[in-house]
Design a protein around this motif. Sequence first.
Motif, PDB file in Angstrom:
ATOM      1  N   PHE A 209      37.321  38.651  31.388  1.00 29.14           N
ATOM      2  CA  PHE A 209      37.157  38.183  32.999  1.00 29.14           C
ATOM      3  C   PHE A 209      36.004  38.271  32.520  1.00 29.14           C
ATOM      4  CE2 PHE A 209      33.681  40.996  34.751  1.00 29.14           C
ATOM      5  CZ  PHE A 209      33.832  40.733  36.228  1.00 29.14           C
ATOM      6  N   GLN A 213      33.700  35.179  33.805  1.00 25.47           N
ATOM      7  CA  GLN A 213      32.743  35.115  35.078  1.00 25.47           C
ATOM      8  C   GLN A 213      31.174  34.050  34.093  1.00 25.47           C
ATOM      9  OE1 GLN A 213      31.940  36.523  37.784  1.00 25.47           O
ATOM     10  NE2 GLN A 213      29.983  38.393  37.883  1.00 25.47           N
ATOM     11  N   PRO A 224      41.262  36.824  36.447  1.00 22.89           N
ATOM     12  CA  PRO A 224      40.396  38.312  36.678  1.00 22.89           C
ATOM     13  C   PRO A 224      39.169  37.943  37.325  1.00 22.89           C
ATOM     14  CG  PRO A 224      41.239  37.702  34.135  1.00 22.89           C
ATOM     15  CD  PRO A 224      41.865  36.329  34.817  1.00 22.89           C
ATOM     16  N   VAL A 227      40.605  38.508  40.931  1.00 23.03           N
ATOM     17  CA  VAL A 227      40.510  39.687  40.933  1.00 23.03           C
ATOM     18  C   VAL A 227      39.260  40.963  41.694  1.00 23.03           C
ATOM     19  CG1 VAL A 227      41.916  41.865  40.023  1.00 23.03           C
ATOM     20  CG2 VAL A 227      42.731  39.970  39.643  1.00 23.03           C
ATOM     21  N   PHE A 228      38.295  40.778  40.213  1.00 26.46           N
ATOM     22  CA  PHE A 228      37.667  41.591  40.482  1.00 26.46           C
ATOM     23  C   PHE A 228      36.367  40.820  41.669  1.00 26.46           C
ATOM     24  CE2 PHE A 228      32.960  42.027  39.142  1.00 26.46           C
ATOM     25  CZ  PHE A 228      32.690  43.652  39.050  1.00 26.46           C
ATOM     26  N   LEU A 231      38.305  42.994  44.460  1.00 23.29           N
ATOM     27  CA  LEU A 231      38.092  43.930  44.438  1.00 23.29           C
ATOM     28  C   LEU A 231      37.030  44.636  44.679  1.00 23.29           C
ATOM     29  CD1 LEU A 231      40.175  45.402  40.954  1.00 23.29           C
ATOM     30  CD2 LEU A 231      41.116  45.467  43.741  1.00 23.29           C
ATOM     31  N   GLN A 232      35.518  44.034  44.432  1.00 21.89           N
ATOM     32  CA  GLN A 232      34.325  44.205  44.252  1.00 21.89           C
ATOM     33  C   GLN A 232      33.876  43.790  46.239  1.00 21.89           C
ATOM     34  OE1 GLN A 232      31.645  42.306  41.654  1.00 21.89           O
ATOM     35  NE2 GLN A 232      30.588  44.890  41.408  1.00 21.89           N
ATOM     36  N   VAL A 239      45.813  41.655  46.178  1.00 16.02           N
ATOM     37  CA  VAL A 239      45.836  42.151  44.737  1.00 16.02           C
ATOM     38  C   VAL A 239      46.518  43.039  43.882  1.00 16.02           C
ATOM     39  CG1 VAL A 239      43.800  43.969  45.290  1.00 16.02           C
ATOM     40  CG2 VAL A 239      43.450  42.338  42.940  1.00 16.02           C
TER      41      VAL A 239
ATOM     42  N   SER B 124      45.588  44.860  31.481  1.00 15.01           N
ATOM     43  CA  SER B 124      44.265  44.247  32.410  1.00 15.01           C
ATOM     44  C   SER B 124      43.716  45.388  32.786  1.00 15.01           C
ATOM     45  CB  SER B 124      44.505  43.160  33.042  1.00 15.01           C
ATOM     46  OG  SER B 124      42.922  43.938  33.436  1.00 15.01           O
ATOM     47  N   LEU B 126      41.554  45.852  34.400  1.00 10.79           N
ATOM     48  CA  LEU B 126      40.831  45.691  35.858  1.00 10.79           C
ATOM     49  C   LEU B 126      42.691  46.622  36.383  1.00 10.79           C
ATOM     50  CD1 LEU B 126      39.871  41.523  36.226  1.00 10.79           C
ATOM     51  CD2 LEU B 126      38.918  43.717  37.127  1.00 10.79           C
ATOM     52  N   TYR B 130      41.762  49.553  39.323  1.00 16.61           N
ATOM     53  CA  TYR B 130      42.025  49.192  40.708  1.00 16.61           C
ATOM     54  C   TYR B 130      42.928  50.692  40.698  1.00 16.61           C
ATOM     55  CZ  TYR B 130      44.320  47.172  44.559  1.00 16.61           C
ATOM     56  OH  TYR B 130      44.461  47.147  45.773  1.00 16.61           O
ATOM     57  N   ILE B 133      40.831  53.422  41.029  1.00 15.04           N
ATOM     58  CA  ILE B 133      40.518  53.194  42.857  1.00 15.04           C
ATOM     59  C   ILE B 133      41.389  54.279  43.511  1.00 15.04           C
ATOM     60  CG2 ILE B 133      39.531  52.184  44.123  1.00 15.04           C
ATOM     61  CD1 ILE B 133      38.368  50.125  42.202  1.00 15.04           C
ATOM     62  N   ILE B 235      33.193  46.160  33.523  1.00 18.26           N
ATOM     63  CA  ILE B 235      35.182  46.528  34.837  1.00 18.26           C
ATOM     64  C   ILE B 235      34.446  47.533  35.119  1.00 18.26           C
ATOM     65  CG2 ILE B 235      36.776  46.453  35.187  1.00 18.26           C
ATOM     66  CD1 ILE B 235      37.477  43.566  32.572  1.00 18.26           C
ATOM     67  N   ALA B 238      31.210  48.808  37.357  1.00 25.11           N
ATOM     68  CA  ALA B 238      30.992  48.356  38.823  1.00 25.11           C
ATOM     69  C   ALA B 238      31.808  48.387  39.529  1.00 25.11           C
ATOM     70  CB  ALA B 238      31.048  46.476  38.379  1.00 25.11           C
ATOM     71  N   LEU B 239      33.046  48.496  39.180  1.00 28.30           N
ATOM     72  CA  LEU B 239      33.983  48.718  40.663  1.00 28.30           C
ATOM     73  C   LEU B 239      34.041  50.258  40.264  1.00 28.30           C
ATOM     74  CD1 LEU B 239      37.054  46.423  39.169  1.00 28.30           C
ATOM     75  CD2 LEU B 239      35.071  45.955  40.676  1.00 28.30           C
ATOM     76  N   MET B 257      23.463  35.809  36.849  1.00 30.67           N
ATOM     77  CA  MET B 257      23.845  35.487  38.199  1.00 30.67           C
ATOM     78  C   MET B 257      23.473  35.306  39.835  1.00 30.67           C
ATOM     79  SD  MET B 257      27.076  34.624  36.808  1.00 30.67           S
ATOM     80  CE  MET B 257      27.716  34.716  35.669  1.00 30.67           C
TER      81      MET B 257
END
Lengths: 279, 300
Positions: A209, A213, A224, A227-228, A231-232, A239, B124, B126, B130, B133, B235, B238-239, B257
């Motif tokens: 990721f 990114q 990824p 997907v990130f 989700l965010q 997803v 993953s 991620l 998930y 979550i 990851i 952050a989530l 960013m």
Amino acid sequence: MMELPATRAGHIGRALSATAILLFLAMPIVIILVTSFGADGIGTFPPKEYSTHWYEQMAAPGGNWATSIALSSLIASLTTVFSLILGATAATALARGRLPLHTAVYGLVLAPLLIPQVVIALGLFLFFEPAGMLGSPLAIALGHTVLAAPIAILIMISTLRGIDERLEDAAASMGANRMTIARRITFPLATPGLIAAAVFSFITSFDEFFIAQFLSTPDTRTLPVLVFNALQFDVDPTVTAVSAVLIALAVLALALVALVRKLGGHRDGRHALPVEPLT
Amino acid sequence: MAGTALAPGKVRVKTSAMRGHRSRIALVNAVPVTVFLLVLFVYPIIGVLSLSLKGDTGGFTLHWYADALSGVNLSVLLSTLRISAETAVLSLLVGFVLAHAIARMRPVFAALAMLIVVVPHFISALVRTYGWIIMLGDHGLINTLLTSLHMPGAPFPLLYNEIGVVIGTTSVMLPYTVLVLQGVMRGVDGRLLAAAAGFGASRLTIFRRIYLPLVAPGIGTAGLLSFILCLGYYITPALMGGDKQTVVAALIDQQVMKQDQWNSAAAFGVILLLLTFAGLGVLGLAKLRRKKAAARRSGS
């Protein structure tokens, strides 16, 4: 380890706690697999109705998901090629040769696995940005190779150490030249390791990721990254299906490696997996 | 193994010509990876370092570090350290219990358990995050279960706070600790424990005086490893962390960013790097001390 006389209570306690911890590891994955077939949208477990709707959504041609799956596959393939080349040469040097500065090279190879990925990603961003290469699949693949090549090298080193050098020496003593030895002896014996290295390079890149990114642009988002973001920021239930596919991919890859190792005659039960670089 | 037909052995007659040939081959083969990593790994990190020391007008400054180590930024740094430490301790405890149980399982069950430890590691992070979550939400599996059991206080806030983050990161780091601990526990000579039992030591004494010291190096390695890997991890925090639980990696991402604050991001990167080096240094020193101690024992 030898057994000490154990109490019955101790035995049951151990079994229960081990089961609970294993559930802790497996549950998130099971939940995703089940939810992905749910009809009622994000995050409901267990689903009240089942459908394959999200899978159809994901595979819709021209959609964001299909595009990024194609992009991730391309980048992962490039990464695999790069890290196999680096892996084969570096492992030959580190496992076989008498290399001056052996420790320094080995340390350099291990370092990317231990340095925080955000630092590597930031460095690569500063490296590729002035060259105008942000968003380039090649740049992302080169970045992924920084992480994948060390893993490929570790796998190949352990493969080469498992091959008896005397087989090569024997071939040499019978007059085979170096190319013939590599082609007829070393390469066939190393094939399971090569395949394992290729598979792990591929999934390392496919799952990565942070570097993606930093190096991607809105037009080039790997799976990824997408997907990130999903989700965010969004609540796109597709997803779940994408996640289920990622799970299936990882399991298939591991099964493939296990199969190849079994066919190659590795029955010693030790994983040539890049998970314990420090021990 | 390829060499089952031939017993493994070290004695080989080799001419010096062959040895020279091997070291030449090794040098040639070491070139690609060395060049690659110097260009795409070492040089970019030096770039990060120099950027972190550069002022707006191009001169040398420590301004970005002063900035990173004060105010809100400092509290993000401290909470990253705290989350990493909590994760390391928790995954060590949980990992110890599991590895210890696996070491005493029948081989079939042990293999199955190791499969459940290793397979998630390659899925993953991620995806696993998930899964957490979905599980930890107010209407997730765990809270639904607790509510239906009439647990007082349910549903509990398990998501978008530090509890959620640490549960998530622990599940990501656990495979590492289990594998490392599994390695040392397999190496413990059961006869030592049996001998202590034969001399009448209680189970607790055997555990405390024999077993624990023998696996201590693995505990140190596993704990430091998960601490280090957690420092730059992004990851899951952050989530699962919500707005208040920012970690350093998330801050770097934001600064690059969204805010174009590259210098400041670079200073944070270097701080992470230094913390990682410190952790690795402790690991290296401990290893060196063990080696020296072993050499002394075998020497005397």
